[in-house]
Design an enzyme around this catalytic site. Structure first.
Site, PDB file in Angstrom:
ATOM      1  CB  SER A  64      -0.977   0.158   1.315  1.00 34.37           C
ATOM      2  OG  SER A  64      -2.046  -1.062   1.260  1.00 34.37           O
ATOM      3  CD  GLN A  65      -0.723   6.893  -1.668  1.00 36.00           C
ATOM      4  OE1 GLN A  65      -1.674   6.558  -2.287  1.00 36.00           O
ATOM      5  NE2 GLN A  65      -0.663   8.216  -1.635  1.00 36.00           N
TER       6      GLN A  65
END
Length: 213
Positions: A64-65
């Site tokens: 994930s970011q």
């Protein structure tokens, strides 16, 4: 598996980026500054590890970011020794962030390839969840409930009822709900049958795998 001064400098820049985007929880910022994200990614992506972006990992999943990781973790309001259930171990990066804060983490992964890899990899970096389980995130982990917090790191088409039922009173569930685009949703359990619900903007996640029959 090296973590250098250069990597730490890049992490500090990443922390500055997510502060600009509105993250304020000091525990979360310290955890993002501490976790060597480049080690959770394929070596081909190492030079991009401290950009605030999601990247592919094995089994058609993503890491994930960092802003999303920080945003979800901040919503959980994690305190040291809190008992947290994570649905979607993935690369183990979010798991490591929770462990840095001092949470007792139970984490479930549906992809066999990722489960096997991450189960071996996390302890190599001295990150030791209470349990890493290969299983169905829609069912949660009733034998270890109740939890102070539950975090779902994949897009869920709906909110699984077992997850709500496995929260302590006062516990928080952070879950991205929707099909193509997800709405980050926070549930706070206020009573035996009562929950407060907050919707906190659009995000994009890989889909949470459908329930096993």
């Amino acid at each position: 598996m090296k973590d250098t001064h250069k990597h730490q400098g890049l992490r500090n820049q990443l922390v500055a980026t997510i502060v600009e985007k509105g993250i304020t929880d000091e525990n979360v910022l310290k955890a993002i500054a501490a976790v060597p994200r480049h080690l959770f990614m394929d070596s081909g992506f190492e030079n991009f590890a401290y950009q605030d972006k999601a990247f592919p990992i094995a089994a058609d999943q993503t890491i994930s970011q960092p802003y999303t990781v920080a945003f979800q973790t901040e919503l959980l309001q994690v305190k040291p020794t809190d008992k947290i259930l994570e649905i979607g171990t993935g690369s183990g990066y979010q798991t490591a962030v929770l462990l840095e804060i001092g949470a007792r983490v139970y984490t479930i992964e549906r992809q066999k390839e990722l489960f096997k890899k991450t189960k071996i990899f996390l302890p190599k970096l001295s990150y030791k969840p209470k349990k890493i389980i290969f299983g169905d995130g829609y069912k949660g982990l009733p034998e270890e409930a109740p939890f102070d917090g539950i975090i779902v790191t994949a897009g869920a088409p709906y909110v699984p009822k077992p997850l709500l039922s496995q929260l302590k009173i006062g516990g928080r569930l952070v879950i991205p709900v929707g099909d193509k685009v997800q709405i980050m949703t926070l549930f706070v359990r206020t009573g035996e049958k009562d929950f407060e619900k907050l919707e906190l903007g659009d995000f994009k996640f890989v889909p949470m795998l459908k329930e096993k029959n």
